[in-house]
Write a protein that holds these residues in place. Structure first.
Motif, mmCIF file in Angstrom:
data_model
loop_
_atom_site.group_PDB
_atom_site.id
_atom_site.type_symbol
_atom_site.label_atom_id
_atom_site.label_comp_id
_atom_site.label_asym_id
_atom_site.label_seq_id
_atom_site.Cartn_x
_atom_site.Cartn_y
_atom_site.Cartn_z
ATOM 1 N N SER A 2 -134.513 -10.284 9.093
ATOM 2 C CA SER A 2 -133.420 -10.226 10.062
ATOM 3 C C SER A 2 -134.002 -10.155 11.470
ATOM 4 O O SER A 2 -134.946 -9.407 11.727
ATOM 5 C CB SER A 2 -132.554 -8.990 9.793
ATOM 6 N N ARG A 3 -133.409 -10.937 12.380
ATOM 7 C CA ARG A 3 -133.953 -11.000 13.739
ATOM 8 C C ARG A 3 -132.800 -11.039 14.743
ATOM 9 O O ARG A 3 -131.861 -11.828 14.598
ATOM 10 C CB ARG A 3 -134.829 -12.244 13.882
ATOM 11 N N TYR A 4 -132.863 -10.173 15.749
ATOM 12 C CA TYR A 4 -131.899 -10.154 16.845
ATOM 13 C C TYR A 4 -132.669 -10.331 18.146
ATOM 14 O O TYR A 4 -133.697 -9.676 18.368
ATOM 15 C CB TYR A 4 -131.155 -8.810 16.913
ATOM 16 N N VAL A 5 -132.173 -11.224 18.993
ATOM 17 C CA VAL A 5 -132.822 -11.472 20.283
ATOM 18 C C VAL A 5 -131.786 -11.272 21.392
ATOM 19 O O VAL A 5 -130.711 -11.873 21.368
ATOM 20 C CB VAL A 5 -133.408 -12.904 20.363
ATOM 21 N N PHE A 6 -132.117 -10.438 22.365
ATOM 22 C CA PHE A 6 -131.238 -10.157 23.498
ATOM 23 C C PHE A 6 -131.932 -10.627 24.776
ATOM 24 O O PHE A 6 -133.055 -10.187 25.081
ATOM 25 C CB PHE A 6 -130.927 -8.661 23.594
ATOM 26 N N ALA A 7 -131.261 -11.522 25.496
ATOM 27 C CA ALA A 7 -131.852 -12.086 26.711
ATOM 28 C C ALA A 7 -131.006 -11.734 27.930
ATOM 29 O O ALA A 7 -129.827 -11.409 27.824
ATOM 30 C CB ALA A 7 -131.972 -13.602 26.584
ATOM 31 N N LEU A 36 -138.348 -11.235 30.965
ATOM 32 C CA LEU A 36 -138.083 -12.544 30.380
ATOM 33 C C LEU A 36 -138.808 -13.610 31.192
ATOM 34 O O LEU A 36 -138.651 -13.688 32.410
ATOM 35 C CB LEU A 36 -136.581 -12.817 30.378
ATOM 36 N N THR A 37 -139.596 -14.411 30.510
ATOM 37 C CA THR A 37 -140.284 -15.504 31.181
ATOM 38 C C THR A 37 -139.271 -16.576 31.562
ATOM 39 O O THR A 37 -138.489 -17.020 30.708
ATOM 40 C CB THR A 37 -141.354 -16.111 30.262
ATOM 41 N N PRO A 38 -139.212 -16.982 32.835
ATOM 42 C CA PRO A 38 -138.234 -17.994 33.262
ATOM 43 C C PRO A 38 -138.301 -19.250 32.401
ATOM 44 O O PRO A 38 -139.379 -19.784 32.131
ATOM 45 C CB PRO A 38 -138.649 -18.295 34.715
ATOM 46 N N GLY A 39 -137.123 -19.679 31.967
ATOM 47 C CA GLY A 39 -137.044 -20.894 31.174
ATOM 48 C C GLY A 39 -137.508 -20.750 29.743
ATOM 49 O O GLY A 39 -137.675 -21.748 29.046
ATOM 50 N N ALA A 40 -137.710 -19.496 29.284
ATOM 51 C CA ALA A 40 -138.253 -19.300 27.939
ATOM 52 C C ALA A 40 -137.323 -18.462 27.069
ATOM 53 O O ALA A 40 -137.753 -17.569 26.352
ATOM 54 C CB ALA A 40 -139.625 -18.635 28.021
ATOM 55 N N VAL A 41 -136.036 -18.768 27.138
ATOM 56 C CA VAL A 41 -135.066 -18.040 26.318
ATOM 57 C C VAL A 41 -135.111 -18.584 24.893
ATOM 58 O O VAL A 41 -134.889 -19.777 24.678
ATOM 59 C CB VAL A 41 -133.635 -18.175 26.885
ATOM 60 N N PRO A 42 -135.400 -17.735 23.918
ATOM 61 C CA PRO A 42 -135.488 -18.216 22.533
ATOM 62 C C PRO A 42 -134.143 -18.736 22.036
ATOM 63 O O PRO A 42 -133.080 -18.287 22.475
ATOM 64 C CB PRO A 42 -135.903 -16.962 21.747
ATOM 65 N N ALA A 43 -134.192 -19.661 21.127
ATOM 66 C CA ALA A 43 -132.965 -20.203 20.539
ATOM 67 C C ALA A 43 -132.213 -19.087 19.815
ATOM 68 O O ALA A 43 -132.816 -18.248 19.157
ATOM 69 C CB ALA A 43 -133.313 -21.318 19.559
#
Length: 406
Positions: A2-7, A36-43
């Motif tokens: 299970s994986r949750y990503v918050f950007a 957060l690295t600019p332009g590197a938001v995970p899908a």
């Protein structure tokens, strides 16, 4: 897995606040938390659009379950219903770990009995054992130091508990008027008059009677502290000293085995505890109201001096988050230090090393908060158990959400 990503979160880390952050959770643990690295938001990332992302709040002392069960003097609900009802309020306040204070004492003014407390404690343990609770339910055992019967009952209750991930919390308390929380008799007299509808003369008579009735309990107080100290030194409990009022008293309880100073009533006592390396707990309602309702030292004053490690809700869980934002908004302390008072600092008070910070490896107990002026709203809460992908895991709010959080 299970994986949750918050950007695009405004994430409060242990040492700073990151305005545009990425936090990643895998199987109930934080694996990444930082800029957060600019332009590197995970899908598949959830866009928090600048909302605050905090560790879940750890409340080390809350009496509010008592009021949930008995909202009026003539109304009483079943303990199990009170726990499940209160659970929703707590989660909405951003609390993910709750220590319910159960009182081993008889207090007519506060409508407390030992039997009622035992029933509430059993209901808390039952709810926690279901695996379906919305918060991590735990107990804080409050003991009237002058009550021999209460000590016997507490000893029996603790005998059946395992230490687990943290030793049971026991708060050693003496609420006799004229010392501790009620050392300011003028403030206590005013409170008694308001609560009981008494005249000043009647309140004075009530106070004198209370002091006289409890005078015979002084020898028991010494026996109680000695017994609790023995249990604390053996690692069977974690002992909190409630309402310490002086450096000498702090030295006494520390020598006996107390590990935490809970609600010190003076700056002197708080400073002595800090110098001794003991966590200091203050009340969030004290912060929010701008002072103590009992005439004791103000919590904000102690925090400004660096003398507080942990804020607890005392009797109103919604004050925790509000107090944090008030402290940061008034520049008493930076936001990350204010948040630590109800997260990592509270976890240390409770002896819990697995939570309280947005740090890789720790439990993924998280809350998302938005603010509107001086008001705040908890938009989402996530328990570590709800983000694990395991066979037989309970169905939770988190597992029912789709990728957009709807």
């Amino acid at each position: 897995m299970s994986r949750y990503v918050f950007a695009h979160a405004r994430a409060v880390l242990p040492d700073r606040t990151v305005d545009d952050a990425l936090v990643v959770v895998e199987d109930g643990r934080i694996v990444e938390a930082g800029p957060l690295t600019p332009g590197a938001v995970p899908a598949g990332a959830r866009d928090l659009r600048g909302a605050l992302l905090l560790p879940g709040i750890v409340d080390t002392h809350s009496d509010a379950l008592e009021k949930e069960q008995r909202p009026r003097p003539t109304v009483e609900f079943a303990p199990a219903f009170a726990v499940s009802s209160f659970e929703g309020r707590v989660r909405a306040a951003g609390v993910t770990t709750m220590h319910h204070a159960v009182s081993y004492q008889t207090n007519v003014l506060k409508d407390r009995t030992i039997d009622r407390s035992l029933a509430l404690a059993e209901a808390v343990r039952d709810r926690a054992a279901t695996g379906h609770a919305l918060v991590d339910h735990r107990l804080l055992h409050r003991l009237d130091a002058r009550d021999a019967d209460a000590l016997e009952v507490l000893s029996g209750a603790l005998a059946g508990l395992s230490v687990g991930d943290a030793a049971p919390l026991v708060s050693y308390e003496d609420h006799t008027p004229g010392q501790g929380q009620f050392r300011d008799l003028d403030s206590y007299r005013t409170a008694v008059q308001r609560q009981e509808g008494l005249s000043a003369e009647e309140a004075d008579a009530f106070i004198r009677l209370s002091i006289d009735e409890r005078a015979d309990g002084l020898p028991q107080r010494a026996r109680t502290l000695a017994h609790l100290g023995e249990e604390a030194r053996a690692g069977r409990i974690r002992l909190l000293a409630h309402d310490v009022e002086s450096a000498d008293q702090l030295a006494e309880v520390r020598a006996a085995g107390a590990a935490v100073a809970e609600f010190p009533t003076t700056t002197e006592a708080a400073r002595a505890a800090k110098e001794a390396g003991m966590p200091v707990v203050a009340g969030a309602p004290n912060v929010l109201r701008g002072g103590s309702h009992s005439g004791n030292v103000g919590a904000e004053e102690l925090i400004a001096e660096g003398l507080v490690d942990n804020l607890s809700s005392d009797y109103m869980p919604t004050t925790l988050l509000a107090a944090v934002l008030r402290l940061a908004g008034r520049s008493v302390v930076p936001l990350h230090r204010a948040v630590a008072l109800v997260t990592s600092g509270a976890a240390r008070t409770a002896g819990l090393s697995d939570r309280g910070a947005l740090t890789p490896g720790l439990r993924a107990d998280l809350i998302v908060v938005t603010t509107d002026g001086s008001q705040q709203t908890v938009r989402m809460s996530l328990l570590a158990e709800e983000s694990r992908d395991a066979d037989g895991a309970p169905v939770s709010v988190a597992t029912l959400l789709d990728a957009h959080g709807r």
